[in-house]
Design a protein around this motif. Structure first.
Motif: not given
Length: 428
Positions: A86-88, A129-133, A213-214, A257-261
């Motif tokens: 997760x990115x800030x 965690x919720x963002x992971x679905x 720039x994440x 689209x931040x770097x969340x993966x």
């Protein structure tokens, strides 16, 4: 009359062939420049490896490792291990870069020290965690803050959170992303990941410094005491002030689209990097390389003027003497290269140019014993070498100024040819 015309024609063709033959020196001198430039690169690399190499800063990130329970066809409960990065939401980098110069062999290497403060705001752990679905309640097995530094040898002090005793980053033995060293700060199961962190960073490096720039919003404000900088990467600064002794740069970057993966292994950062490159103040090899591209013009124009003077003033100049003049012009580039490694480009250019001009001028006087011819050659060479220095320093507008100058020189030579033809008719 016809015999005299053929004589001039054959002499002109012979001089043209000699001019083309002398071009063999261009790749020879070019290879010498490449060899010396490669040696300089080796020296710079050697010093950089012992101080700190080019630096790219990756992060900060939050890494969550968790287990997800699934039930197979036999109604057995299986646990699958997953990781999410997760990115800030907001990242702010402020601070200064101070440069220093180390001399090694013939060369000076520009190195730097950073004094930065990285501030980042993250979503709360539950929201991450919720963002992971994920259906159900995943079991978190590990949680970390990650910060990547391309060359950790450049760290001047331990990486630790500001105003948080005991929270010191350690180098992660298990590579998270190939080729990128990450330092990590572990949190216990009872601790929640922080929503805001402050991270001081004192780092040594060379050549360039790049950021990532994440985050959703990235703000960078950097002051440097090195004025000759170039902006590299995927983003240009919104504000940049370059003075004689310093450069101030400010970036404000919004990343929709931040770097969340969860696909960490295949993650690449090339599209997110940006930063500053510290240019070499005395990169004389590139200047000499540019100057040698004008060698054909120098030899050609000099030979044309000698040829005109030979016909107008009835001088006797043989092909060997033409060749010696051409050798002197090419020798100037070797002198320039040799002197530049010790004295710098500008002083070396004056010394090598004056040496070459005086040599050819004295040679012309010995051949002609004619003040007018000698003065013409001296003036031509002084004009050409002065124009060349001007073109090398201009860079961007060199093509425009150079083409106009050559056009003017060509017009003058046309007048010379007309004068030569007129003088021959008068003699007849």
């Amino acid at each position: 009359m016809e015999k005299e015309t053929k004589k001039h024609l054959f002499k002109g063709l012979a001089i043209a062939a000699l001019t083309l033959g002398l071009l063999i020196f261009i790749p020879i001198i070019g290879s010498i420049i490449s060899e010396r430039s490669a040696f300089q690169t080796e020296v710079v690399q050697e010093v950089s490896e012992k101080w700190g190499d080019q630096q790219t800063l990756y992060g900060p990130f939050i890494l969550l490792e968790y287990r997800v329970a699934t039930i197979n066809e036999k109604n057995e409960v299986l646990y699958q291990r997953e990781r999410a990065l997760f990115s800030p939401t907001t990242q702010t980098i402020t601070g200064s870069i101070s440069t220093t110069t180390k001399k090694r062999s013939l060369y000076q290497v520009t190195l730097y020290n950073t004094d930065l403060l990285i501030e980042a705001q993250f979503e709360a752990q539950e929201k991450l965690l919720a963002s992971l679905g994920i259906q159900g309640n995943p079991e978190i097995t590990s949680k970390k803050i990650l910060y990547g530094i391309s060359d950790t040898k450049g760290l001047s002090e331990a990486l630790a959170l500001l105003n948080t005793p005991g929270k010191v980053f350690t180098l992660n033995d298990n590579p998270i992303i190939e080729q990128i060293p990450f330092l990590s700060l572990d949190y216990t199961a009872e601790e929640s990941t922080p929503t805001a962190i402050k991270l001081p960073l004192k780092l040594k490096g060379s050549s360039n410094l790049q950021f990532l720039a994440h985050a959703t919003t990235t703000k960078v404000n950097i002051k440097s005491d090195y004025h000759d900088v170039k902006y590299i990467g995927n983003y240009l600064p919104e504000e940049s002030e370059k003075g004689k002794e310093q450069a101030n740069s400010t970036w404000n970057i919004y990343q929709p689209l931040p770097l969340n993966t969860t696909s960490i292994r295949n993650l690449t950062f090339d599209k997110y990097t940006f930063g500053i490159e510290f240019l070499e103040l005395n990169n004389f090899y590139s200047k000499i390389d540019r100057s040698i591209k004008y060698a054909l013009l120098f030899v050609g124009l000099t030979f044309i003027v000698f040829y005109f003077l030979e016909n107008i003033k009835n001088l006797k100049i043989n092909l060997i003497q033409y060749a010696l003049i051409g050798f002197a012009i090419f020798l100037n580039y070797i002198l320039l290269l040799s002197f530049s490694e010790y004295l710098g480009f500008s002083i070396s250019y004056v010394l090598s140019t004056l040496s070459t001009i005086i040599l050819i001028t004295i040679f012309t006087w010995k051949i002609s014993k004619n003040k007018s011819s000698t003065g013409t050659i001296f003036g031509l060479l002084l004009l050409l070498y002065g124009l060349l220095y001007f073109l090398i320093e201009l860079k961007e507008t060199a093509l425009l100024v150079g083409s106009i100058s050559i056009f003017i020189i060509l017009a003058v030579l046309m007048q010379f040819s007309i004068k030569m033809t007129a003088s021959k008719k008068e003699e007849e």
